[in-house]
Design an enzyme around this catalytic site. Structure first.
Site, PDB file in Angstrom:
ATOM      1  N   ASN A   9       0.860  -1.180   0.000  1.00 23.91           N
ATOM      2  CA  ASN A   9       0.000   0.000   0.000  1.00 23.91           C
ATOM      3  C   ASN A   9       0.898   1.231   0.000  1.00 23.91           C
ATOM      4  O   ASN A   9       1.505   1.564   1.006  1.00 23.91           O
ATOM      5  CB  ASN A   9      -0.894  -0.028   1.260  1.00 23.91           C
ATOM      6  CG  ASN A   9      -1.686   1.258   1.440  1.00 23.91           C
ATOM      7  OD1 ASN A   9      -1.734   2.109   0.544  1.00 23.91           O
ATOM      8  ND2 ASN A   9      -2.318   1.404   2.601  1.00 23.91           N
ATOM      9  N   TRP A  10       0.972   1.888  -1.147  1.00 20.86           N
ATOM     10  CA  TRP A  10       1.910   3.005  -1.296  1.00 20.86           C
ATOM     11  C   TRP A  10       1.404   4.290  -0.637  1.00 20.86           C
ATOM     12  O   TRP A  10       2.140   5.264  -0.553  1.00 20.86           O
ATOM     13  CB  TRP A  10       2.193   3.269  -2.780  1.00 20.86           C
ATOM     14  CG  TRP A  10       2.916   2.158  -3.489  1.00 20.86           C
ATOM     15  CD1 TRP A  10       3.261   0.929  -2.964  1.00 20.86           C
ATOM     16  CD2 TRP A  10       3.397   2.159  -4.831  1.00 20.86           C
ATOM     17  NE1 TRP A  10       3.912   0.185  -3.907  1.00 20.86           N
ATOM     18  CE2 TRP A  10       4.011   0.918  -5.075  1.00 20.86           C
ATOM     19  CE3 TRP A  10       3.361   3.100  -5.869  1.00 20.86           C
ATOM     20  CZ2 TRP A  10       4.584   0.592  -6.304  1.00 20.86           C
ATOM     21  CZ3 TRP A  10       3.925   2.777  -7.097  1.00 20.86           C
ATOM     22  CH2 TRP A  10       4.533   1.527  -7.303  1.00 20.86           C
ATOM     23  N   LYS A  11       0.144   4.316  -0.254  1.00 24.91           N
ATOM     24  CA  LYS A  11      -0.451   5.511   0.380  1.00 24.91           C
ATOM     25  C   LYS A  11      -0.210   6.746  -0.502  1.00 24.91           C
ATOM     26  O   LYS A  11      -0.255   6.635  -1.719  1.00 24.91           O
ATOM     27  CB  LYS A  11       0.087   5.669   1.808  1.00 24.91           C
ATOM     28  CG  LYS A  11      -0.131   4.385   2.643  1.00 24.91           C
ATOM     29  CD  LYS A  11       0.143   4.555   4.101  1.00 24.91           C
ATOM     30  CE  LYS A  11      -0.084   3.211   4.808  1.00 24.91           C
ATOM     31  NZ  LYS A  11       0.100   3.295   6.266  1.00 24.91           N
ATOM     32  N   HIS A  97      -9.395   1.137   5.342  1.00 25.55           N
ATOM     33  CA  HIS A  97      -8.084   1.347   5.983  1.00 25.55           C
ATOM     34  C   HIS A  97      -8.268   2.277   7.185  1.00 25.55           C
ATOM     35  O   HIS A  97      -9.070   3.209   7.140  1.00 25.55           O
ATOM     36  CB  HIS A  97      -7.093   1.936   4.984  1.00 25.55           C
ATOM     37  CG  HIS A  97      -5.693   1.903   5.505  1.00 25.55           C
ATOM     38  ND1 HIS A  97      -5.221   2.832   6.407  1.00 25.55           N
ATOM     39  CD2 HIS A  97      -4.676   1.031   5.291  1.00 25.55           C
ATOM     40  CE1 HIS A  97      -3.967   2.526   6.717  1.00 25.55           C
ATOM     41  NE2 HIS A  97      -3.613   1.443   6.053  1.00 25.55           N
ATOM     42  N   GLU A  99      -6.608   4.673   8.237  1.00 28.53           N
ATOM     43  CA  GLU A  99      -6.397   6.099   7.950  1.00 28.53           C
ATOM     44  C   GLU A  99      -7.655   6.707   7.343  1.00 28.53           C
ATOM     45  O   GLU A  99      -7.992   7.861   7.601  1.00 28.53           O
ATOM     46  CB  GLU A  99      -5.166   6.264   7.040  1.00 28.53           C
ATOM     47  CG  GLU A  99      -3.871   6.017   7.815  1.00 28.53           C
ATOM     48  CD  GLU A  99      -2.713   5.464   7.001  1.00 28.53           C
ATOM     49  OE1 GLU A  99      -2.754   5.509   5.757  1.00 28.53           O
ATOM     50  OE2 GLU A  99      -1.749   4.969   7.642  1.00 28.53           O
ATOM     51  N   GLU A 169      -4.871  -4.855  10.810  1.00 29.70           N
ATOM     52  CA  GLU A 169      -3.847  -3.823  10.950  1.00 29.70           C
ATOM     53  C   GLU A 169      -4.071  -3.071  12.259  1.00 29.70           C
ATOM     54  O   GLU A 169      -4.859  -2.110  12.295  1.00 29.70           O
ATOM     55  CB  GLU A 169      -3.920  -2.831   9.782  1.00 29.70           C
ATOM     56  CG  GLU A 169      -3.683  -3.447   8.423  1.00 29.70           C
ATOM     57  CD  GLU A 169      -3.136  -2.436   7.432  1.00 29.70           C
ATOM     58  OE1 GLU A 169      -2.066  -2.700   6.871  1.00 29.70           O
ATOM     59  OE2 GLU A 169      -3.761  -1.371   7.234  1.00 29.70           O
ATOM     60  N   GLY A 175       3.041   2.352  10.747  1.00 27.73           N
ATOM     61  CA  GLY A 175       3.980   3.465  10.585  1.00 27.73           C
ATOM     62  C   GLY A 175       4.772   3.794  11.838  1.00 27.73           C
ATOM     63  O   GLY A 175       5.404   4.842  11.916  1.00 27.73           O
ATOM     64  N   SER A 215       3.961  -2.127  10.233  1.00 21.00           N
ATOM     65  CA  SER A 215       5.420  -2.200  10.403  1.00 21.00           C
ATOM     66  C   SER A 215       5.998  -3.550   9.987  1.00 21.00           C
ATOM     67  O   SER A 215       6.921  -4.059  10.634  1.00 21.00           O
ATOM     68  CB  SER A 215       5.815  -1.850  11.848  1.00 21.00           C
ATOM     69  OG  SER A 215       5.431  -0.518  12.140  1.00 21.00           O
ATOM     70  N   GLY A 236       3.076  -1.072   4.243  1.00 19.91           N
ATOM     71  CA  GLY A 236       3.082   0.357   3.931  1.00 19.91           C
ATOM     72  C   GLY A 236       4.487   0.806   3.584  1.00 19.91           C
ATOM     73  O   GLY A 236       4.995   0.564   2.483  1.00 19.91           O
ATOM     74  N   GLY A 237       5.163   1.416   4.542  1.00 17.65           N
ATOM     75  CA  GLY A 237       6.482   2.022   4.330  1.00 17.65           C
ATOM     76  C   GLY A 237       7.473   1.141   3.585  1.00 17.65           C
ATOM     77  O   GLY A 237       8.145   1.599   2.654  1.00 17.65           O
TER      78      GLY A 237
HETATM   79  P1  13P Z   1       3.353   0.430   7.613  1.00 14.38           P
HETATM   80  O1  13P Z   1       3.843  -0.841   6.983  1.00 14.38           O
HETATM   81  O2  13P Z   1       4.049   1.651   7.115  1.00 14.38           O
HETATM   82  O3  13P Z   1       3.307   0.313   9.099  1.00 14.38           O
HETATM   83  O4  13P Z   1       1.817   0.626   7.126  1.00 14.38           O
HETATM   84  C1  13P Z   1       0.942  -0.428   7.223  1.00 14.38           C
HETATM   85  C2  13P Z   1      -0.306  -0.080   6.486  1.00 14.38           C
HETATM   86  O5  13P Z   1      -1.044   0.803   6.873  1.00 14.38           O
HETATM   87  C3  13P Z   1      -0.598  -0.834   5.254  1.00 14.38           C
HETATM   88  O6  13P Z   1      -1.899  -0.598   4.817  1.00 14.38           O
END
Ligand code: 13P
Length: 256
Positions: A9-11, A97, A99, A169, A175, A215, A236-237
């Site tokens: 997930n590149w956000k 998600h 967020e 999640e 993050g 993470s 994510g990251g």
């Molecule tokens: P991180 O891997 O950056 O913690 O993010 C997880 C995430 O929200 C994937 O959707």
């Protein structure tokens, strides 16, 4: 056996040129792994979907979007429909998600409507659930996950259910660099599988993949994905660099 799924997930990251470069680099790294057993997907921002579609398909990567609106068309300024996402080559769509829930008003009911719209367009929803740190500390993890999951799968038919993907999640792990311990994640995944079993029955539930997100990195991915109910990762990251994302894919396949 469920095929593992590793999804990035590149956000809110990557221009079109950057997205193209990342997919190219990723395709080289993944080729280096030889024949792949895990399924791998990337979720760039909407603006880069069309641009990476062919490179993804050549590299055997699935393509997904990060959100969707539940209506097919109409006066909904700023929104994108599941039909439009299918049109640009998506197979997957993330819904609910944390967020989106925390910052953009996604309610449990809306997440269900989005999941149903995604299935209606012939795509696969990745339904996210997870508790905040305060909820965990109050001992509410299982109840929060249950409420989110039940609302999200309420409109899903038993016929569609085997294809859906759930992502656990925990918000406190997103993050932060602090992933859930494998036993903590497995405990919640087992709970989720039990809830799915009550909703859809045994056989259907055996087919549903439950990903862990929060993470995930090459150093913890193998251990997390060795748990019986952890069928992959939503990253994510660490999905923003080909090196670390390919490292997670390798871990999903138990390779050095
Ligand atoms: P991180 O891997 O950056 O913690 O993010 C997880 C995430 O929200 C994937 O959707």
């Amino acid at each position: 056996m469920r095929t593992k799924l590793v999804a990035g997930n590149w956000k809110l990251h990557k221009t079109v040129a950057e997205a193209r470069a990342l997919v190219e680099e990723l395709s080289v790294r993944l080729r280096g792994l030889g024949g792949r057993r895990a399924e791998v997907a990337v979720m760039p921002p909407f603006t880069a979907l069309w641009a990476v579609r062919e490179a993804c398909s050549a590299a055997g990567l699935q393509l997904g979007a990060q959100d969707v609106h539940w209506e097919e068309q109409g006066a909904f300024t700023g929104e994108v429909s599941a039909k439009m996402l299918r049109d640009v080559g998506c197979q997957y769509v993330i819904v609910g998600h944390s967020e989106r829930r925390a910052m953009f008003g996604d309610t449990p009911e809306n997440v269900g409507k989005k999941a149903a719209a995604v299935l209606g367009a012939g795509l696969v929803p990745i339904i996210c659930v997870g508790e905040t740190l305060a909820e965990r500390e109050r001992g509410e993890t299982m109840a929060v996950v249950r409420a989110q999951l039940e609302a999200a799968v309420a409109p899903v038919t038993a016929g569609d259910a085997p294809t859906i993907v759930i992502a656990y999640e925990p918000v406190w792990a997103i993050g932060t660099g602090k992933n859930a311990e494998t036993y903590q994640a497995q405990e919640v995944h087992e709970h989720i599988r039990g809830l799915l079993r009550s909703a859809f029955g045994e056989g259907v539930t055996d087919a549903i993949r439950i990903l862990y997100g929060g993470s995930v990195k090459p150093s913890n991915a193998g251990d997390l994905m060795s748990a019986p109910d952890i069928d992959g990762a939503l990253v994510g990251g660490a999905s923003l660099s080909a090196d670390s994302f390919a490292g997670i894919v390798a871990a999903a396949e138990n390779r050095p």
